[in-house]
Design a protein around this motif. Structure first.
Motif, mmCIF file in Angstrom:
data_model
loop_
_atom_site.group_PDB
_atom_site.id
_atom_site.type_symbol
_atom_site.label_atom_id
_atom_site.label_comp_id
_atom_site.label_asym_id
_atom_site.label_seq_id
_atom_site.Cartn_x
_atom_site.Cartn_y
_atom_site.Cartn_z
ATOM 1 N N ALA A 81 10.416 -40.146 -38.916
ATOM 2 C CA ALA A 81 9.992 -41.465 -38.460
ATOM 3 C C ALA A 81 10.135 -41.481 -36.937
ATOM 4 N N GLY A 82 9.146 -40.902 -36.260
ATOM 5 C CA GLY A 82 9.237 -40.682 -34.820
ATOM 6 C C GLY A 82 9.899 -39.347 -34.551
ATOM 7 N N SER A 83 9.685 -38.815 -33.332
ATOM 8 C CA SER A 83 10.342 -37.537 -33.051
ATOM 9 C C SER A 83 11.837 -37.728 -32.833
ATOM 10 N N ASP A 84 12.245 -38.950 -32.504
ATOM 11 C CA ASP A 84 13.687 -39.265 -32.468
ATOM 12 C C ASP A 84 14.359 -38.835 -33.768
ATOM 13 N N ASP A 85 13.650 -39.102 -34.871
ATOM 14 C CA ASP A 85 14.200 -38.810 -36.192
ATOM 15 C C ASP A 85 14.311 -37.300 -36.412
ATOM 16 N N THR A 107 17.367 -36.262 -18.159
ATOM 17 C CA THR A 107 16.352 -36.013 -19.175
ATOM 18 C C THR A 107 16.277 -37.224 -20.100
ATOM 19 N N PHE A 108 15.606 -37.070 -21.240
ATOM 20 C CA PHE A 108 15.403 -38.158 -22.194
ATOM 21 C C PHE A 108 16.743 -38.830 -22.509
ATOM 22 N N SER A 109 16.785 -40.148 -22.293
ATOM 23 C CA SER A 109 18.077 -40.837 -22.339
ATOM 24 C C SER A 109 18.682 -40.911 -23.743
ATOM 25 N N VAL A 145 20.569 -26.343 -27.568
ATOM 26 C CA VAL A 145 20.172 -26.613 -26.189
ATOM 27 C C VAL A 145 18.923 -27.486 -26.268
ATOM 28 N N TYR A 146 18.944 -28.599 -25.538
ATOM 29 C CA TYR A 146 17.781 -29.502 -25.546
ATOM 30 C C TYR A 146 17.050 -29.366 -24.220
ATOM 31 N N VAL A 147 15.734 -29.168 -24.312
ATOM 32 C CA VAL A 147 14.898 -29.072 -23.104
ATOM 33 C C VAL A 147 13.664 -29.943 -23.314
ATOM 34 N N ASN A 151 9.350 -32.966 -18.607
ATOM 35 C CA ASN A 151 10.598 -33.723 -18.712
ATOM 36 C C ASN A 151 10.403 -35.222 -18.487
ATOM 37 N N ASN A 152 11.068 -35.994 -19.314
ATOM 38 C CA ASN A 152 11.184 -37.428 -19.101
ATOM 39 C C ASN A 152 12.566 -37.655 -18.483
ATOM 40 N N PRO A 153 12.731 -38.230 -17.314
ATOM 41 C CA PRO A 153 11.783 -39.079 -16.593
ATOM 42 C C PRO A 153 11.089 -38.434 -15.392
ATOM 43 N N LEU A 179 12.874 -27.811 -28.024
ATOM 44 C CA LEU A 179 11.919 -28.072 -26.945
ATOM 45 C C LEU A 179 11.191 -29.367 -27.290
ATOM 46 N N ASP A 180 11.461 -30.397 -26.527
ATOM 47 C CA ASP A 180 10.854 -31.700 -26.803
ATOM 48 C C ASP A 180 9.528 -31.782 -26.056
ATOM 49 N N GLU A 181 8.443 -31.745 -26.826
ATOM 50 C CA GLU A 181 7.097 -31.776 -26.231
ATOM 51 C C GLU A 181 6.433 -33.138 -26.435
ATOM 52 N N ALA A 182 7.214 -34.215 -26.301
ATOM 53 C CA ALA A 182 6.653 -35.557 -26.516
ATOM 54 C C ALA A 182 5.441 -35.807 -25.611
ATOM 55 N N TYR A 183 5.443 -35.178 -24.420
ATOM 56 C CA TYR A 183 4.372 -35.434 -23.436
ATOM 57 C C TYR A 183 3.479 -34.216 -23.219
ATOM 58 N N ALA A 184 3.531 -33.257 -24.129
ATOM 59 C CA ALA A 184 2.808 -31.990 -23.916
ATOM 60 C C ALA A 184 1.298 -32.181 -23.812
ATOM 61 N N ARG A 205 7.471 -32.867 -31.584
ATOM 62 C CA ARG A 205 6.293 -33.590 -31.068
ATOM 63 C C ARG A 205 6.276 -35.011 -31.622
ATOM 64 N N THR A 206 5.520 -35.872 -30.968
ATOM 65 C CA THR A 206 5.444 -37.256 -31.437
ATOM 66 C C THR A 206 3.999 -37.739 -31.498
ATOM 67 N N ALA A 207 3.754 -38.690 -32.396
ATOM 68 C CA ALA A 207 2.453 -39.364 -32.420
ATOM 69 C C ALA A 207 2.496 -40.617 -31.534
ATOM 70 N N SER A 208 3.666 -40.898 -30.936
ATOM 71 C CA SER A 208 3.858 -42.172 -30.224
ATOM 72 C C SER A 208 3.190 -42.241 -28.860
ATOM 73 N N LYS A 209 2.938 -41.115 -28.247
ATOM 74 C CA LYS A 209 2.499 -41.164 -26.844
ATOM 75 C C LYS A 209 0.984 -40.965 -26.743
ATOM 76 N N ALA A 210 0.494 -39.719 -26.646
ATOM 77 C CA ALA A 210 -0.942 -39.508 -26.439
ATOM 78 C C ALA A 210 -1.786 -40.115 -27.557
ATOM 79 N N LEU A 216 3.787 -46.779 -35.401
ATOM 80 C CA LEU A 216 3.813 -46.148 -36.728
ATOM 81 C C LEU A 216 5.142 -45.473 -37.022
ATOM 82 N N ARG A 217 5.810 -44.997 -35.970
ATOM 83 C CA ARG A 217 7.031 -44.189 -36.061
ATOM 84 C C ARG A 217 6.744 -42.883 -36.813
ATOM 85 N N CYS A 218 6.116 -41.981 -36.139
ATOM 86 C CA CYS A 218 5.758 -40.717 -36.760
ATOM 87 C C CYS A 218 5.933 -39.576 -35.760
HETATM 88 C C1 LIG Z 1 11.051 -37.136 -24.304
HETATM 89 C C2 LIG Z 1 10.946 -38.023 -25.492
HETATM 90 N N1 LIG Z 1 11.199 -37.510 -26.693
HETATM 91 C C3 LIG Z 1 11.125 -38.261 -27.798
HETATM 92 C C4 LIG Z 1 10.789 -39.580 -27.720
HETATM 93 C C5 LIG Z 1 10.798 -40.375 -28.976
HETATM 94 O O1 LIG Z 1 9.541 -40.647 -29.428
HETATM 95 P P1 LIG Z 1 9.300 -41.245 -30.869
HETATM 96 O O2 LIG Z 1 8.607 -42.529 -30.644
HETATM 97 O O3 LIG Z 1 8.444 -40.235 -31.546
HETATM 98 O O4 LIG Z 1 10.609 -41.393 -31.563
HETATM 99 C C6 LIG Z 1 10.521 -40.176 -26.491
HETATM 100 C C7 LIG Z 1 10.207 -41.597 -26.392
HETATM 101 O O5 LIG Z 1 10.182 -42.202 -25.360
HETATM 102 C C8 LIG Z 1 10.598 -39.363 -25.337
HETATM 103 O O6 LIG Z 1 10.380 -39.854 -24.122
#
Ligand SMILES: Cc1ncc(COP(=O)(O)O)c(C=O)c1O
Length: 368
Positions: A81-85, A107-109, A145-147, A151-153, A179-184, A205-210, A216-218
């Motif tokens: 349910a989101g890449s957070d999950d 990095t991602f907070s 190791v998280y990368v 990178n956000n921000p 490897l967090d590719e939320a913005y790849a 990866r996440t469906a939340s951004k692009a 949806l939280r996916c």
């Molecule tokens: C780097 C990064 N990873 C993961 C997420 C989480 O995204 P999701 O909505 O898929 O949980 C975010 C959301 O801001 C993000 O910036």
């Protein structure tokens, strides 16, 4: 004292950034062009069964879509349910006495709280030091190791060779690299093909951004089957709803359509916005994502974020950014929104100060 919650939980605070409604929200890096039409069509075609019946146990249809889009086997895919999950479940699967995650900061907070929620110690390494020497992230033998790439921000994209050095060190014995590719999609680069080759790599990866599907939280992850199985067990069944899984699958399989077009426009606007910020002396960092981080004009990110909010614009304030000190992160969207933002920026108190100080010193956040 009650044994609930456990002692190391009590110091954790709730993740609660300023989410009050605002005219133009440029604070969360979602797709400001809206949502994916193929996903919306699937939701609009919802049937009673979509709601009344349980979804797939382990989001098989979504896994199949990821497998097709990225040309990987379905058992190399996990979902959430989101890449957070996905991150949360990976952290939980790593839990054990003394478990540690190392990451380059800033990095991602959510990384630090996610680690602490799961009883894992989070150890930060200064970004600039880790960027020069990835092995700093392997000191004291962390479990994870998280990368974040990009990178956000900051928007920085560490080179593939840098990740390769992390993976090479200690061979199969080393930690799992997440490897967090939320913005790849905005960097037009992915290391998904590496994840199926390497037992130590998980790409999230996440469906939340692009894809414009934050509501949806996916999200999903790609790794070798042993890793995805561990994450599936830790996350548990039925976590991705039927509608979310189907809608995200529809968006993923629409390869060259809506998402690619909005990303292309975003990249043009990212360059244009960075130029506008540079013209104002605000030192935008070079970004490969759908946001730009720049020096807080007054030198105080929280004051500037507040001043912008009073003018109907939400951005995210940051402190302690190596290259610029205090900074504001702004999501890139359609140009009329960027114009609103720039107009508001030009109306903030620092803009007047700038005029007055034209011949003398610049305000603290600005380039001299
Ligand atoms: C780097 C990064 N990873 C993961 C997420 C989480 O995204 P999701 O909505 O898929 O949980 C975010 C959301 O801001 C993000 O910036």
């Amino acid at each position: 004292m009650s044994p609930f919650p456990r002692a190391d939980y009590r110091g954790l605070s709730l993740y609660a950034p300023d989410r009050r409604p605002v005219g133009v929200d440029l604070s969360d890096n979602t797709n400001l062009w809206g949502t994916h039409p193929a996903a919306l069509a699937r939701i609009q075609a919802a049937t009673s069964d979509d709601l009344a019946r349980y979804p797939d146990l382990y989001a098989d249809r979504l896994r199949a879509a990821v497998s097709q889009r990225f040309n990987v086997q379905a058992d190399c895919v996990t979902t959430g349910a989101g890449s957070d999950d996905v991150l949360d479940s990976a952290f939980r699967a790593a839990y054990g006495t003394g478990a540690t995650v190392r990451y380059a900061s800033p990095t991602f907070s959510m990384v630090e709280p996610l680690a602490r929620m799961n009883g894992i110690a989070a150890k930060a390494v200064l970004w600039s030091a880790a960027a020069l020497d990835p092995q700093l992230l392997l000191e004291e033998d962390p479990d994870l190791v998280y990368v974040c790439r990009p990178n956000n921000p900051t928007g920085e994209l560490l080179p593939v060779e840098w990740v390769e050095r992390l993976l090479r060190h200690r061979g199969d014995e080393g930690p799992l690299i997440i490897l967090d590719e939320a913005y790849a999609n905005f960097a037009e680069e992915t290391m998904i093909s590496w994840a199926v080759q390497n037992p130590r790599l998980l790409v999230a990866r996440t469906a939340s951004k692009a894809f414009g599907l934050a509501g949806l939280r996916c999200g999903f992850g790609v790794a070798q089957p042993e890793t995805t199985l561990a994450i599936e067990k830790s996350r548990g069944p039925y976590k991705v709803s039927r509608l979310a899984a189907d809608a995200a699958a529809a968006a993923l399989l629409d390869e060259d359509g809506w998402m690619a077009n909005t990303v292309a426009e975003c990249l043009v606007n990212r360059a244009r916005l960075s130029d506008e910020l540079s013209t104002r002396g605000l030192r935008p960092l070079e970004s490969r994502a759908n946001f730009v981080l720049f020096a807080a004009p007054s030198g105080s990110a929280s004051d500037d974020a507040l001043a912008l909010r009073e003018r109907g614009i939400a951005v995210r304030p940051f402190t302690g950014i190596e290259a610029i000190g205090e900074g504001l992160r702004v999501t890139v969207g359609p140009w009329p929104l960027m114009e609103h933002f720039l107009d508001a920026l030009d109306e903030t108190p620092w803009a007047d100060a700038d005029e007055e100080a034209n011949a003398s010193d610049s305000p603290p956040g600005r380039a001299s």
